[in-house]
Design a protein around this motif. Structure first.
Motif, PDB file in Angstrom:
ATOM      1  N   SER A 262       0.845  -1.193   0.000  1.00 34.37           N
ATOM      2  CA  SER A 262       0.000   0.000   0.000  1.00 34.37           C
ATOM      3  C   SER A 262       0.880   1.242   0.000  1.00 34.37           C
ATOM      4  O   SER A 262       2.103   1.160   0.173  1.00 34.37           O
ATOM      5  CB  SER A 262      -0.923   0.006   1.222  1.00 34.37           C
ATOM      6  OG  SER A 262      -0.167   0.233   2.393  1.00 34.37           O
ATOM      7  N   GLU A 263       0.247   2.363  -0.154  1.00 35.30           N
ATOM      8  CA  GLU A 263       0.949   3.653  -0.153  1.00 35.30           C
ATOM      9  C   GLU A 263       1.839   3.799   1.090  1.00 35.30           C
ATOM     10  O   GLU A 263       2.963   4.278   0.992  1.00 35.30           O
ATOM     11  CB  GLU A 263      -0.090   4.777  -0.211  1.00 35.30           C
ATOM     12  CG  GLU A 263       0.485   6.166  -0.181  1.00 35.30           C
ATOM     13  CD  GLU A 263       1.038   6.660  -1.503  1.00 35.30           C
ATOM     14  OE1 GLU A 263       1.965   7.488  -1.471  1.00 35.30           O
ATOM     15  OE2 GLU A 263       0.550   6.219  -2.555  1.00 35.30           O
TER      16      GLU A 263
ATOM     17  N   THR B 270      -1.163   0.517  -8.798  1.00 35.79           N
ATOM     18  CA  THR B 270      -2.397   0.510  -9.598  1.00 35.79           C
ATOM     19  C   THR B 270      -2.201  -0.039 -11.004  1.00 35.79           C
ATOM     20  O   THR B 270      -3.102   0.065 -11.831  1.00 35.79           O
ATOM     21  CB  THR B 270      -2.984   1.930  -9.684  1.00 35.79           C
ATOM     22  OG1 THR B 270      -1.994   2.811 -10.232  1.00 35.79           O
ATOM     23  CG2 THR B 270      -3.413   2.430  -8.305  1.00 35.79           C
ATOM     24  N   ARG B 271      -1.053  -0.613 -11.278  1.00 40.03           N
ATOM     25  CA  ARG B 271      -0.800  -1.159 -12.618  1.00 40.03           C
ATOM     26  C   ARG B 271      -1.735  -2.346 -12.873  1.00 40.03           C
ATOM     27  O   ARG B 271      -1.818  -3.268 -12.051  1.00 40.03           O
ATOM     28  CB  ARG B 271       0.649  -1.592 -12.741  1.00 40.03           C
ATOM     29  CG  ARG B 271       0.986  -2.116 -14.114  1.00 40.03           C
ATOM     30  CD  ARG B 271       2.459  -2.363 -14.258  1.00 40.03           C
ATOM     31  NE  ARG B 271       2.715  -3.189 -15.410  1.00 40.03           N
ATOM     32  CZ  ARG B 271       3.892  -3.669 -15.734  1.00 40.03           C
ATOM     33  NH1 ARG B 271       4.951  -3.370 -14.995  1.00 40.03           N
ATOM     34  NH2 ARG B 271       4.048  -4.425 -16.784  1.00 40.03           N
TER      35      ARG B 271
END
Length: 156
Positions: A7-8, A51-52
């Motif tokens: 995650s971020e 998000t790829r």
């Protein structure tokens, strides 16, 4: 240790892991100056992987730190998955982090039939790891002044 989707909030730790692991892995192969020049794993490039499409960005977390990471994506042939990165912090190697990440990558692509990885030919520990996990030689690429070996494993 558990494997989860990155995650971020993981990106700074993943970047630090990559820089340290790259130096531990490649300094003896390429030299410190070259490794320093190519270890610019930017937060922006890591963020883009979150998000790829048709990919998985995973981390192995022991509750105290991120000890490993993997990024894999489908190729133009959805049956072939390219394991772009699988790195385990030197302090966490030989403790199951790599195995757990590899197993999760395989599970994330149930339609795939082949898992492919490219390994620097001078990186004997990585070659031994992949061979021990059932990967077989499938070719090579001239790269970075040296060579890159391609290994594949049937999955699914």
């Amino acid at each position: 240790m558990f494997v989860r989707t990155a995650s971020e909030r993981d990106l700074v730790a993943v970047k630090a892991l990559l820089v340290e692991t790259w130096h531990a892995t490649y300094d003896a192969i390429y030299g410190v100056p070259k490794v320093t020049a190519i270890t610019g794993h930017s937060i922006a490039s890591l963020r883009a992987r979150l998000t790829r499409p048709n990919s998985e960005f995973l981390v192995a977390d022991d509750g105290k730190r991120i000890g490993g990471m993997a990024f894999a994506a489908a190729t133009t042939d959805q049956k072939i998955i390219l394991l772009n990165q699988l790195y385990v912090h030197p302090d966490c190697q030989r403790q199951g982090f790599g195995q757990a990440l590899l197993e999760e990558v395989e599970a994330c692509f149930p339609e795939a039939r082949t898992l492919r990885v490219e390994v620097e030919e001078a990186n004997a520990p990585a070659i031994a790891f992949y061979r021990s996990k059932g990967f077989l030689p499938a070719g090579n690429i001239a790269d970075c002044g040296g060579g890159t070996l391609i290994f594949e494993k049937a999955i699914g």
